[in-house]
Design a protein around this motif. Structure first.
Motif, PDB file in Angstrom:
ATOM      1  N   VAL A 172       0.861  -1.180   0.000  1.00  0.00           N
ATOM      2  CA  VAL A 172       0.000   0.000   0.000  1.00  0.00           C
ATOM      3  C   VAL A 172       0.897   1.229   0.000  1.00  0.00           C
ATOM      4  O   VAL A 172       1.805   1.343   0.839  1.00  0.00           O
ATOM      5  CB  VAL A 172      -0.935   0.025   1.226  1.00  0.00           C
ATOM      6  N   ALA A 173       0.657   2.161  -0.918  1.00  0.00           N
ATOM      7  CA  ALA A 173       1.457   3.379  -0.984  1.00  0.00           C
ATOM      8  C   ALA A 173       1.220   4.224   0.264  1.00  0.00           C
ATOM      9  O   ALA A 173       0.089   4.337   0.754  1.00  0.00           O
ATOM     10  CB  ALA A 173       1.110   4.176  -2.235  1.00  0.00           C
ATOM     11  N   LEU A 174       2.290   4.812   0.797  1.00  0.00           N
ATOM     12  CA  LEU A 174       2.150   5.740   1.917  1.00  0.00           C
ATOM     13  C   LEU A 174       1.471   7.005   1.425  1.00  0.00           C
ATOM     14  O   LEU A 174       1.947   7.657   0.493  1.00  0.00           O
ATOM     15  CB  LEU A 174       3.513   6.078   2.514  1.00  0.00           C
ATOM     16  N   SER A 175       0.392   7.361   2.048  1.00  0.00           N
ATOM     17  CA  SER A 175      -0.375   8.535   1.629  1.00  0.00           C
ATOM     18  C   SER A 175       0.341   9.821   2.039  1.00  0.00           C
ATOM     19  O   SER A 175       0.834   9.948   3.154  1.00  0.00           O
ATOM     20  CB  SER A 175      -1.768   8.488   2.265  1.00  0.00           C
ATOM     21  N   GLY A 176       0.397  10.771   1.099  1.00  0.00           N
ATOM     22  CA  GLY A 176       0.932  12.089   1.425  1.00  0.00           C
ATOM     23  C   GLY A 176       2.356  12.320   0.995  1.00  0.00           C
ATOM     24  O   GLY A 176       2.731  13.459   0.702  1.00  0.00           O
ATOM     25  N   ILE A 177       3.184  11.282   0.996  1.00  0.00           N
ATOM     26  CA  ILE A 177       4.566  11.475   0.556  1.00  0.00           C
ATOM     27  C   ILE A 177       4.616  11.560  -0.970  1.00  0.00           C
ATOM     28  O   ILE A 177       5.308  12.398  -1.542  1.00  0.00           O
ATOM     29  CB  ILE A 177       5.479  10.358   1.088  1.00  0.00           C
ATOM     30  N   GLY A 178       3.863  10.721  -1.621  1.00  0.00           N
ATOM     31  CA  GLY A 178       3.706  10.834  -3.053  1.00  0.00           C
ATOM     32  C   GLY A 178       4.876  10.314  -3.854  1.00  0.00           C
ATOM     33  O   GLY A 178       5.877   9.825  -3.314  1.00  0.00           O
ATOM     34  N   SER A 179       4.743  10.415  -5.167  1.00  0.00           N
ATOM     35  CA  SER A 179       5.763   9.891  -6.071  1.00  0.00           C
ATOM     36  C   SER A 179       7.004  10.775  -6.077  1.00  0.00           C
ATOM     37  O   SER A 179       7.002  11.895  -5.566  1.00  0.00           O
ATOM     38  CB  SER A 179       5.185   9.783  -7.484  1.00  0.00           C
ATOM     39  N   ASN A 180       8.032  10.240  -6.681  1.00  0.00           N
ATOM     40  CA  ASN A 180       9.324  10.909  -6.820  1.00  0.00           C
ATOM     41  C   ASN A 180      10.059  11.028  -5.490  1.00  0.00           C
ATOM     42  O   ASN A 180      10.875  11.930  -5.299  1.00  0.00           O
ATOM     43  CB  ASN A 180       9.195  12.282  -7.475  1.00  0.00           C
ATOM     44  N   HIS A 181       9.772  10.119  -4.563  1.00  0.00           N
ATOM     45  CA  HIS A 181      10.492  10.039  -3.287  1.00  0.00           C
ATOM     46  C   HIS A 181      11.023   8.617  -3.113  1.00  0.00           C
ATOM     47  O   HIS A 181      10.354   7.649  -3.453  1.00  0.00           O
ATOM     48  CB  HIS A 181       9.591  10.407  -2.117  1.00  0.00           C
ATOM     49  N   THR A 199      14.106  14.612  -7.395  1.00  0.00           N
ATOM     50  CA  THR A 199      14.369  15.737  -8.297  1.00  0.00           C
ATOM     51  C   THR A 199      15.404  16.679  -7.701  1.00  0.00           C
ATOM     52  O   THR A 199      16.399  17.026  -8.329  1.00  0.00           O
ATOM     53  CB  THR A 199      13.081  16.508  -8.610  1.00  0.00           C
ATOM     54  N   THR A 200      15.185  17.092  -6.454  1.00  0.00           N
ATOM     55  CA  THR A 200      16.080  18.065  -5.818  1.00  0.00           C
ATOM     56  C   THR A 200      17.305  17.420  -5.199  1.00  0.00           C
ATOM     57  O   THR A 200      18.294  18.100  -4.927  1.00  0.00           O
ATOM     58  CB  THR A 200      15.331  18.840  -4.731  1.00  0.00           C
ATOM     59  N   LYS A 201      17.230  16.097  -4.909  1.00  0.00           N
ATOM     60  CA  LYS A 201      18.299  15.337  -4.259  1.00  0.00           C
ATOM     61  C   LYS A 201      18.486  15.743  -2.795  1.00  0.00           C
ATOM     62  O   LYS A 201      19.523  15.456  -2.192  1.00  0.00           O
ATOM     63  CB  LYS A 201      19.631  15.464  -5.004  1.00  0.00           C
TER      64      LYS A 201
END
Length: 459
Positions: free
Chosen positions: A189-198, A218-220
């Motif tokens: 189950v995806a953690l809600s709120g952190i979202g993609s690109n993490h 993206t920002t590193k």
């Protein structure tokens, strides 16, 4: 005696430690969390890491430390999986007494839909268990699995996953073990709120709050989020270079120190170093990142487990002792004009010299499991401007912490190293026959210079 590297002034170090007021420094208190404590006499704190190597992602070393700073090799190439690779190994100790690692099974170039599992009874000898295919449709990569044991005892793995539609956009997912053998897992189950690109999401819980440290791809930068349940929703409240760690940082791991503060470790893959940084104000501000001795430049992406084990230094309290240098055995601690020095003391020394070389060992003023030392005048040994000196107890919290030391195993049988309670990784160490508090150099010479043997009191 040895040459001492220049050290910052006390004012400079306090500024580095996020310029916190004295009343806030080293409380380490988060809502609902008991303050950590130094190990009791006869016990020791033990931190373990299982990193893969900068030069080889086919095996892992095991290192251990008693202070979360000076990590020493326990076993080289302790575990090599029967196939594939081992990267981003996360370690924890289960209720069955075994240590478990979970890890990324392929290099970053490869499609990788599995995470690996292995276990050990002694941290040195590991047995492969299985590779687990993460059941996500159109999965491209499952990376950086991180253990998280919740306060209810449930065992979880937080794993970063990407899909074939965009193989470089990762989202953190939660897997929960559905049996105690850790061979069956709930649907991800995806953690809600952190979202993609993490990626590389690491979670600690304090009181009723979950604190997540996660790399923005993206920002590193490593970002910070909180939630009231493990699954979220998380609120990301710190972005960019909010902590002063810089960019191109990944693989965060957070552990609580013996003095209640929190330490984050992270892989500075952009410059080849491995770093640590400390916080004492609910993760709001952090000390300047410092390269981790010994393993920096060698180790890659690891997590840390902390245990209290038997066999640590044992020293009775409310007794008088003298303290002999481990590597200059004719020299002893001695109070001289309020400073602590290391002169030669023999049976022919004067009564005054013997008295000045005799101290009462008492429970630590800031932590009863730690130690404080009182001279014949009733003054306490404390550090000030990195010198060891004796002052009257003024009753302040700052004085209590300055005058408290944690016993760590010394360089030779019967010797003890004395770590500053409020400057983790700093030890009482002799230099030019003076006693100072200096940051560990993680060398054998430093360990010898900072080791002292408690002996029968001269007076």
């Amino acid at each position: 005696m040895t040459t001492r590297s220049p050290q910052p002034s006390r004012r400079t170090l306090l500024r580095v430690m996020a310029a916190l007021p004295a009343s806030a420094v080293l409380l380490g208190e988060l809502p609902g969390t008991a303050l950590a404590a130094a190990p009791p006499s006869g016990s020791a704190t033990r931190y373990t890491i299982v990193p893969f190597l900068n030069s080889d992602d086919g095996t892992v070393n095991v290192y251990q430390s008693d202070d979360a700073t000076d990590f020493r090799l326990l076993k080289s190439s302790a575990y090599t999986p029967p196939s594939n690779r081992i990267r981003d190994a996360s370690v924890f100790k289960h209720t069955d007494g075994y240590y478990y690692v979970t890890y990324t099974t392929h290099t970053w170039q490869d499609v990788s839909t599995t995470i690996g599992f292995a276990r050990s009874s002694d941290r040195s000898n590991w047995t492969f268990l299985y590779d687990y295919t993460v059941p996500i449709a159109n999965l491209s990569r499952a990376w950086a699995p991180e253990w998280f044991v919740d306060s209810d005892g449930s065992v979880n793995v937080i794993v970063s996953c990407s899909l074939t539609s965009d193989e470089w956009i990762f989202t953190p997912y939660r897997l929960r073990a559905t049996n105690s053998a850790l061979t069956a897992w709930s649907s991800p189950v995806a953690l809600s709120g952190i979202g993609s690109n993490h990626i590389d999401t690491y979670i600690v819980k304090s009181g009723s709050t979950y604190h997540a440290f996660t790399k923005n791809e993206t920002t590193k930068y490593i970002e910070y989020a909180t939630a009231t349940s493990l699954g979220g929703p998380y609120t990301i409240s710190r972005t960019g270079d909010w902590a002063g760690w810089g960019s191109y940082r990944e693989g965060p791991s957070v552990i609580q120190l013996d003095n209640g503060g929190w330490r984050i470790f992270f892989d500075g893959y952009g410059d080849g170093n491995y770093y640590y940084s400390d916080s004492y104000d609910t993760f709001a501000t952090w000390s300047a990142p410092t390269a981790l001795p010994v393993v920096s430049g060698t180790a890659r992406h690891f997590t840390v487990i902390k245990e209290t084990v038997s066999g640590g230094p044992s020293l009775a309290k409310n007794v008088t002792r003298s303290f002999q240098s481990a590597n200059y055995t004719t020299r002893y601690w001695q109070a001289q004009s309020s400073l602590l020095n290391l002169p030669v003391v023999t049976s022919s020394s004067t009564s005054a010299e013997k008295t000045a070389s005799t101290f009462t060992v008492v429970a630590g003023l800031a932590d009863s499991n730690g130690y404080s030392f009182r001279d014949s005048s009733g003054n306490y040994l404390r550090h000030y401007d990195f010198r060891a000196r004796f002052d009257a107890n003024d009753g302040t919290t700052t004085f209590a912490r300055d005058a408290t030391f944690i016993a760590r195993t010394g360089s030779s049988s019967g010797s003890i190293r004395w770590e500053s309670y409020n400057y983790p990784g700093y030890y009482l160490r002799h230099y030019n026959y003076q006693l100072r508090v200096e940051r560990t150099a993680a060398t054998d010479l430093f360990r010898q210079d900072s080791s002292f043997v408690p002996v029968t009191a001269w007076a």
